[in-house]
Design a protein around this motif. Structure first.
Motif, PDB file in Angstrom:
ATOM      1  N   GLU A 130      -0.775   2.673 -10.648  1.00 33.57           N
ATOM      2  CA  GLU A 130      -0.819   3.228 -12.012  1.00 33.57           C
ATOM      3  C   GLU A 130       0.156   2.425 -12.863  1.00 33.57           C
ATOM      4  O   GLU A 130       1.229   2.049 -12.374  1.00 33.57           O
ATOM      5  N   GLN A 157       0.180   4.534  -5.982  1.00 36.66           N
ATOM      6  CA  GLN A 157       0.078   5.997  -5.851  1.00 36.66           C
ATOM      7  C   GLN A 157      -0.394   6.367  -4.441  1.00 36.66           C
ATOM      8  O   GLN A 157      -0.718   5.495  -3.643  1.00 36.66           O
ATOM      9  N   GLU A 158      -0.501   7.667  -4.202  1.00 44.40           N
ATOM     10  CA  GLU A 158      -0.872   8.147  -2.861  1.00 44.40           C
ATOM     11  C   GLU A 158      -2.215   7.605  -2.380  1.00 44.40           C
ATOM     12  O   GLU A 158      -2.419   7.370  -1.193  1.00 44.40           O
ATOM     13  N   ASN A 159      -3.162   7.396  -3.327  1.00 42.37           N
ATOM     14  CA  ASN A 159      -4.486   6.913  -2.928  1.00 42.37           C
ATOM     15  C   ASN A 159      -4.519   5.400  -2.669  1.00 42.37           C
ATOM     16  O   ASN A 159      -5.568   4.821  -2.440  1.00 42.37           O
ATOM     17  N   GLY A 160      -3.347   4.765  -2.743  1.00 40.69           N
ATOM     18  CA  GLY A 160      -3.273   3.328  -2.453  1.00 40.69           C
ATOM     19  C   GLY A 160      -3.507   2.462  -3.684  1.00 40.69           C
ATOM     20  O   GLY A 160      -3.324   1.253  -3.629  1.00 40.69           O
ATOM     21  N   LEU A 161      -3.928   3.089  -4.793  1.00 41.03           N
ATOM     22  CA  LEU A 161      -4.149   2.323  -6.026  1.00 41.03           C
ATOM     23  C   LEU A 161      -2.941   2.490  -6.938  1.00 41.03           C
ATOM     24  O   LEU A 161      -2.222   3.483  -6.857  1.00 41.03           O
ATOM     25  N   THR A 193       3.033   4.299  -0.924  1.00 41.89           N
ATOM     26  CA  THR A 193       3.238   5.031  -2.177  1.00 41.89           C
ATOM     27  C   THR A 193       4.617   4.701  -2.750  1.00 41.89           C
ATOM     28  O   THR A 193       5.605   4.692  -2.028  1.00 41.89           O
ATOM     29  N   GLU A 227       0.811  -1.223   0.000  1.00 37.69           N
ATOM     30  CA  GLU A 227       0.000   0.000   0.000  1.00 37.69           C
ATOM     31  C   GLU A 227       0.840   1.267   0.000  1.00 37.69           C
ATOM     32  O   GLU A 227       0.354   2.342  -0.298  1.00 37.69           O
TER      33      GLU A 227
END
Ligand SMILES: Cc1cc2nc3c(=O)[nH]c(=O)nc-3n(C[C@H](O)[C@H](O)[C@H](O)COP(=O)(O)O)c2cc1C
Length: 493
Positions: A483, A477-481, A107, A105
């Motif tokens: 890219e 990424q910062e939102n945990g998802l 980043t 998770e």
């Protein structure tokens, strides 16, 4: 008998009184020296007991890694990664149980995208051979993805250089000499060598400190020396020349470098001949013409407009004029000694500089001509695979190979007190480094890096690690998802 016992008790009691008396005198001495000194406030305000602060501060360096730091916490290298290198080097079980301690998770976490149809073992291929310097009289062809990064004889001890050169030979990879010149110990193992020309030109300097073509020819005459690398800068100290503290400049090292013994060996911040991008090409051409061997340069990337100028100039002069390779060092690269402000805060990390340079080469139509070598904390298979996916042709590592030699990350490379004998010229400490045993460890480590990078490639459905590309990687990424990497760093169309 009883008089003997009474005599022994008397001796013991006298000894005790003497020792206790000495201790009391020592405490009084510390007390007086602490309250009368003016340099350290803690000692002045808390005499005697304040001294423990300095003692524990120093010991903390050693104990944190054993007792307090979590597996993925420590810097510059965490225990999980170091322990993988140690196990690979010792050729012992590298599997782990129960589940990963790597957070998926955080980043920046890199994740490879496995293919529904993994490559079968019987279809897997070795990495293909790559030619460096195709226009040279003596091009260099190698299959080795993972090689030994530049570390000078001087920063490293004699047995460390010997073990690396023998290990590199066993592994079939190249070893970079670093900027300290060529020693008999580099040649001893028989491995392919990359001779590095630092800004002080150690080993190839004339009496005025300029590049000596005679000496360059003599170095190139060694069949083992396959390539030359101009060191523009390195990640740990961009814009600062190499530094070897005087206590590490032994008579032998001084003779190889062509400098006085026992004095700090400080290289200029840059090459006096190189003040602009076109000068790099002139210097590359001079070295290549003199030696007949592939020549490139090493740099940590910061401001990068100059690369546009350089690549445009290559196309103006003709593709043959290009450097045969560029070694991109990450801003978080290692060193024998560097000022902390540069080490902590200057230059781009590889995750930005590597795709940036690869894309610029693509844009100028030079991607095939100029091979890209990446370095900077690429010490485990997943990091090596990541660099290859981003666009590197080769990976080099300094500290990974130091761990293979037994480095415990004591952070004393600049003090001549390395407890494992790797970065000290103290012969007592060097005794712990058994050259034959450590050479085998270097070879094992190299083998398992190739094997591990191959595992990732096969899981992603390609035949070898060389075929990994940005499409195979996603980054959290910062939102945990995550890219896809090929969207974050789009190839130049
Ligand atoms: C002890 C030591 C000595 C080094 N000496 C040199 C050198 O002479 N020339 C150079 O270009 N880089 C030198 N480096 C930097 C490494 O070659 C490499 O670029 C950097 O450490 C990043 O790789 P790593 O993270 O695998 O260590 C040295 C690094 C270490 C740890």
């Amino acid at each position: 008998m009883s008089s003997f016992i009474i005599f022994s008790i008397d001796v013991f009691a006298s000894l005790f009184i003497v020792v206790f008396g000495c201790l009391v005198l020592l405490v009084i001495y510390f007390y007086i020296s602490d309250v009368t000194q003016a340099k350290q406030a803690i000692r002045r305000n808390y005499p005697v007991i304040g001294r423990f602060r300095y003692f524990f501060e120093r010991q903390g360096e050693f104990f944190r890694q054993y007792f307090f730091a979590m597996d993925r916490e420590e810097m510059p290298f965490n225990r999980a990664d170091r322990s993988w290198v140690y196990r690979a080097a010792k050729n012992v079980d590298r599997t782990t149980a129960f589940g990963s301690t790597q957070s998926l998770e955080t980043t920046g976490t890199v994740m490879f995208m496995n293919c529904a149809f993994p490559t079968l073992d019987e279809d897997a291929l070795d990495p293909s051979a790559v030619t460096l310097g195709p226009y040279c009289p003596q091009p260099y062809v190698t299959k080795s993805l993972f090689n030994v990064s530049g570390m000078s004889f001087g920063a490293l001890s004699k047995p460390a250089v010997r073990a690396l050169s023998k290990g590199a030979k066993l592994a079939g990879c190249w070893m970079n000499t670093g900027e300290g010149g060529l020693s008999p110990y580099h040649l001893e193992g028989g491995a392919d060598l990359v001779f590095q020309i630092g800004t002080a030109k150690y080993g190839v300097r004339d009496e005025h400190g300029n590049l000596s073509t005679e000496k360059l020819k003599a170095i190139a005459a060694h069949e083992q020396v396959k390539m030359f690398e101009l060191k523009m800068s390195q990640g740990a100290k961009p814009g600062k020349g190499g530094m070897l503290p005087g206590k590490k400049v032994t008579a032998e090292i001084a003779a190889i470098r062509g400098i006085p013994e026992g004095h700090d060996s400080i290289s200029p911040n840059g090459h006096i001949e190189i003040k602009a991008p076109a000068d790099i090409l002139d210097m590359v051409e001079k070295v290549r013409d003199t030696t007949g061997k592939p020549t490139g340069f090493k740099a940590v990337i910061g401001a990068y407009a100059w690369l546009e100028t350089l690549f445009a100039e290559i196309n103006r002069r003709g593709i043959e004029s290009a450097p045969d390779f560029i070694t991109i060092d990450s801003a978080d690269g290692g060193t024998g000694a560097a000022p902390q402000p540069l080490m902590d805060s200057v230059g781009l990390p590889l995750r930005e500089s590597l795709p940036l340079v690869v894309n610029m080469l693509e844009k100028h139509g030079l991607r095939e001509r100029v091979k890209v070598i990446a370095s900077g904390k690429l010490i485990v298979p997943s990091r090596v695979a990541w660099a290859l996916a981003l666009g590197a042709d080769f990976v080099v590592s300094a500290r990974g190979h130091m761990f293979a030699l037994g480095c415990i990350q004591a952070l004393q490379c600049n003090k001549d007190t390395c407890p494992t004998g790797i970065t000290t010229h103290n012969e007592r400490l060097q005794r712990g480094l058994d050259v034959e045993d450590k050479a085998q460890r270097v070879a094992n480590y190299n083998k398992y890096i190739h094997y591990g990078a191959g595992l990732i490639a096969h899981s992603c459905g390609v035949f070898s690690a060389r075929e990994l590309s940005r499409e195979h990687v996603r980054v959290v990424q910062e939102n945990g998802l995550s890219e896809p990497l090929d969207k974050m760093y789009e190839h130049y169309q």
